[in-house]
Scaffold this motif. Structure first.
Motif, PDB file in Angstrom:
ATOM      1  N   LYS A   1      -6.282  -0.246  10.175  1.00  0.00           N
ATOM      2  CA  LYS A   1      -6.005  -1.598   9.693  1.00  0.00           C
ATOM      3  C   LYS A   1      -5.732  -1.604   8.194  1.00  0.00           C
ATOM      4  N   GLU A   2      -6.516  -0.858   7.446  1.00  0.00           N
ATOM      5  CA  GLU A   2      -6.333  -0.808   5.995  1.00  0.00           C
ATOM      6  C   GLU A   2      -4.935  -0.320   5.628  1.00  0.00           C
ATOM      7  N   VAL A   3      -4.500   0.759   6.272  1.00  0.00           N
ATOM      8  CA  VAL A   3      -3.184   1.320   5.948  1.00  0.00           C
ATOM      9  C   VAL A   3      -2.071   0.395   6.424  1.00  0.00           C
ATOM     10  N   ALA A   4      -2.239  -0.192   7.617  1.00  0.00           N
ATOM     11  CA  ALA A   4      -1.203  -1.056   8.183  1.00  0.00           C
ATOM     12  C   ALA A   4      -1.016  -2.339   7.395  1.00  0.00           C
ATOM     13  N   GLN A   5      -2.028  -2.745   6.637  1.00  0.00           N
ATOM     14  CA  GLN A   5      -1.949  -3.989   5.880  1.00  0.00           C
ATOM     15  C   GLN A   5      -1.517  -3.788   4.436  1.00  0.00           C
ATOM     16  N   THR A   6      -1.165  -2.557   4.074  1.00  0.00           N
ATOM     17  CA  THR A   6      -0.684  -2.308   2.717  1.00  0.00           C
ATOM     18  C   THR A   6       0.735  -2.855   2.558  1.00  0.00           C
ATOM     19  N   PRO A   7       1.097  -3.326   1.376  1.00  0.00           N
ATOM     20  CA  PRO A   7       2.461  -3.817   1.145  1.00  0.00           C
ATOM     21  C   PRO A   7       3.519  -2.756   1.451  1.00  0.00           C
ATOM     22  N   GLU A   8       3.188  -1.489   1.179  1.00  0.00           N
ATOM     23  CA  GLU A   8       4.159  -0.411   1.417  1.00  0.00           C
ATOM     24  C   GLU A   8       4.506  -0.292   2.896  1.00  0.00           C
ATOM     25  N   PHE A   9       3.485  -0.352   3.763  1.00  0.00           N
ATOM     26  CA  PHE A   9       3.759  -0.209   5.191  1.00  0.00           C
ATOM     27  C   PHE A   9       4.477  -1.438   5.739  1.00  0.00           C
ATOM     28  N   LYS A  10       4.092  -2.614   5.283  1.00  0.00           N
ATOM     29  CA  LYS A  10       4.766  -3.834   5.739  1.00  0.00           C
ATOM     30  C   LYS A  10       6.244  -3.818   5.369  1.00  0.00           C
ATOM     31  N   ALA A  11       6.542  -3.378   4.152  1.00  0.00           N
ATOM     32  CA  ALA A  11       7.936  -3.296   3.715  1.00  0.00           C
ATOM     33  C   ALA A  11       8.702  -2.261   4.526  1.00  0.00           C
TER      34      ALA A  11
END
Length: 319
Positions: free
Chosen positions: A271-281
């Motif tokens: 969840k932490e990694v998936a919610q980073t701006p980098e992954f969302k972009a």
């Protein structure tokens, strides 16, 4: 004390200590002690492979151990899900596939996979699948495709999984046209088949934007209930008059029986990694996916809703 008796007591105490330690619940702070493997259910280079590798980078930074990515493609993710269900439930093998394996494929009864053999952890993206055709095909809209199919007598449809077939059979029932279903292993193969004219129409979930922007593919419709942000002019099947829509999420799972502390730790890190701006972009710009994260009650509610939808559709197809 007699020497043999002393030896017996010492051995007994050692065995008791071993038994006591093995009975203790798995400690999340001691996990992981070695590399973790993420198995994806689709081909290398596809959307799941790309997402997994992006997430793996952030996961291993947080966990302090390597996170490897392997592919087990086949049957729309089912081959991997079966493998995961039989894996050792210790947290070192994680599955990454479509929620459709649980909410549709398992209850359809046509594949030897049971949903209760795995435990969902978290979803990290929502798919808005599309129906695409090669840019040089003589139709530029879905109604024109139906007209072409009716005039020709049939059309070739490239599919990956059961969901693709069910959606297209819904179209065939409404329009009374015939599509010859051609199976492929992964969205890349379907896109290539559409671009080369091997099929007249293809069903893909992600990674199609560069081919559309490059003038190689045309999107005729989306199977999602809502329009795609990057292609707002593309209609949904519901808007075109077809009483069917589908959406799925990219889902992380572990084998059933994985110790709860370990499952929670993996869930939190994902969840932490998936919610980073980098992954969302990355999702939006590279794969045309919706950045949504679900876990716990919200994930279960989502899966229950999708299960109910497909149960109803499966019941109708059996009539």
């Amino acid at each position: 004390m007699h020497q043999s008796l002393r030896r017996y007591i010492s051995v007994s105490m050692l065995l008791l200590a071993v038994a006591t330690s093995s009975a203790q619940p798995a400690r999340a702070d001691a996990f992981p002690a070695r590399a973790i493997t993420i198995m994806t259910g689709f081909s290398p280079g596809g959307s799941y492979d790309l997402m997994a590798r992006k997430l793996a980078d952030g996961m291993q930074q947080r966990l302090g151990q390597p996170v490897l990515v392997t592919s087990r493609p086949g049957a729309g993710g089912i081959v991997m899900s079966q493998t995961l269900g039989n894996a050792r439930p210790d947290g070192y093998t994680i599955g990454f596939t479509t929620s459709l394996n649980i909410v549709l494929d398992a209850q359809a009864g046509i594949v030897p996979f049971k949903a209760d053999s795995v435990q969902p952890l978290a979803s990290v993206a929502r798919f808005q699948s599309v129906l695409v055709a090669g840019k040089d095909r003589p139709y530029k809209s879905f109604p024109e495709l139906i007209g072409f199919t009716r005039k020709q007598g049939y059309a070739h449809f490239g599919k990956q999984a059961l969901v693709d077939e069910l959606v297209m059979r819904g179209v065939m029932d409404v329009d009374n046209v015939e599509f010859n279903l051609v199976s492929y292993k992964g969205g890349i193969a379907v896109r290539m088949a559409a671009m080369t004219g091997e099929v007249d129409l293809g069903y893909v979930g992600a990674g199609y934007k560069p081919d559309v922007d490059g003038g190689k593919l045309e999107i005729l419709a989306t199977t999602a209930p809502d329009r795609i942000k990057a292609f707002p002019a593309v209609p949904t099947l519901v808007e075109l008059g077809y009483p069917i829509s589908e959406e799925s999420v990219a889902l992380f799972m572990v084998p059933r029986g994985t110790p709860e502390p370990i499952a929670r730790k993996l869930q939190q890190v994902i969840k932490e990694v998936a919610q980073t701006p980098e992954f969302k972009a990355f999702l939006e710009n590279n794969l045309t996916l919706v950045a949504e994260v679900h876990s716990g009650d919200s994930l279960q509610t989502l899966l229950d809703s999708q299960t109910a939808q497909w149960r109803k559709i499966l019941a109708q197809t059996k009539k």
